[in-house]
Write a protein that holds these residues in place. Sequence first.
Motif, mmCIF file in Angstrom:
data_model
loop_
_atom_site.group_PDB
_atom_site.id
_atom_site.type_symbol
_atom_site.label_atom_id
_atom_site.label_comp_id
_atom_site.label_asym_id
_atom_site.label_seq_id
_atom_site.Cartn_x
_atom_site.Cartn_y
_atom_site.Cartn_z
ATOM 1 N N ASP A 124 0.862 -1.305 0.053
ATOM 2 C CA ASP A 124 -0.119 -0.101 0.058
ATOM 3 C C ASP A 124 0.721 1.276 0.107
ATOM 4 O O ASP A 124 0.610 2.127 -0.801
ATOM 5 C CB ASP A 124 -0.896 0.186 1.288
ATOM 6 N N GLU A 146 3.690 14.852 -13.433
ATOM 7 C CA GLU A 146 2.774 15.393 -14.140
ATOM 8 C C GLU A 146 2.748 17.116 -13.780
ATOM 9 O O GLU A 146 2.858 17.768 -14.634
ATOM 10 C CB GLU A 146 1.519 14.905 -14.023
ATOM 11 N N LYS A 198 2.259 1.802 -3.434
ATOM 12 C CA LYS A 198 1.255 2.284 -4.366
ATOM 13 C C LYS A 198 1.109 3.815 -4.152
ATOM 14 O O LYS A 198 0.945 4.532 -5.247
ATOM 15 C CB LYS A 198 -0.083 1.822 -3.985
ATOM 16 N N ARG A 199 0.891 4.278 -2.843
ATOM 17 C CA ARG A 199 0.701 5.558 -2.433
ATOM 18 C C ARG A 199 1.928 6.485 -2.883
ATOM 19 O O ARG A 199 1.819 7.591 -3.549
ATOM 20 C CB ARG A 199 0.668 6.007 -1.182
ATOM 21 N N GLN A 200 3.164 5.879 -2.931
ATOM 22 C CA GLN A 200 4.419 6.526 -3.274
ATOM 23 C C GLN A 200 4.546 6.787 -4.777
ATOM 24 O O GLN A 200 4.759 7.775 -5.417
ATOM 25 C CB GLN A 200 5.663 6.025 -2.569
ATOM 26 N N TYR A 201 4.024 5.686 -5.488
ATOM 27 C CA TYR A 201 4.024 5.626 -6.956
ATOM 28 C C TYR A 201 2.842 6.577 -7.378
ATOM 29 O O TYR A 201 3.523 7.561 -8.500
ATOM 30 C CB TYR A 201 3.659 4.250 -7.750
ATOM 31 N N SER A 202 1.923 6.930 -6.692
ATOM 32 C CA SER A 202 0.933 7.715 -7.092
ATOM 33 C C SER A 202 1.371 9.536 -6.889
ATOM 34 O O SER A 202 1.163 10.222 -7.798
ATOM 35 C CB SER A 202 -0.524 7.581 -6.170
ATOM 36 N N LEU A 203 1.984 9.513 -5.937
ATOM 37 C CA LEU A 203 2.507 10.810 -5.528
ATOM 38 C C LEU A 203 3.794 11.177 -6.487
ATOM 39 O O LEU A 203 3.851 12.313 -6.874
ATOM 40 C CB LEU A 203 3.187 10.884 -4.176
ATOM 41 N N ASP A 204 4.725 10.131 -6.785
ATOM 42 C CA ASP A 204 5.547 10.321 -7.640
ATOM 43 C C ASP A 204 5.010 10.762 -9.235
ATOM 44 O O ASP A 204 5.599 11.382 -9.853
ATOM 45 C CB ASP A 204 6.787 9.366 -7.810
ATOM 46 N N SER A 205 3.899 10.159 -9.617
ATOM 47 C CA SER A 205 3.349 10.290 -10.772
ATOM 48 C C SER A 205 2.788 11.665 -10.835
ATOM 49 O O SER A 205 2.714 12.420 -11.868
ATOM 50 C CB SER A 205 2.190 9.252 -11.111
ATOM 51 N N LEU A 206 2.223 11.987 -9.735
ATOM 52 C CA LEU A 206 1.552 13.328 -9.786
ATOM 53 C C LEU A 206 2.453 14.503 -9.743
ATOM 54 O O LEU A 206 2.387 15.575 -10.402
ATOM 55 C CB LEU A 206 0.577 13.618 -8.471
#
Length: 80
Positions: free
Chosen positions: A59, A73, A62-70
Amino acid sequence: MADQKIKLEQNSFDKAFRVKWTGGHSIAVILILLTIMMNTCAVEHHLNKSNELRKLQLDQAKRQYSLDSLRFEYAKQHQK
């Protein structure tokens, strides 16, 4: 030598070796079974904890990946 016949006496083999079931045997068997049960429970507990930790790590990843993606972008949009 091949013509000689050997007679075996089976007196010593006729008697069965008997073991009397005593209190000491009962206690030993019970202790062994309890030890096996306790070890099984301990292993199961450690496996459950390990699985929970792996889920938490997944988990977090996953959160770290989402933050890195944001962040990527956001940096891409504000770079222009």
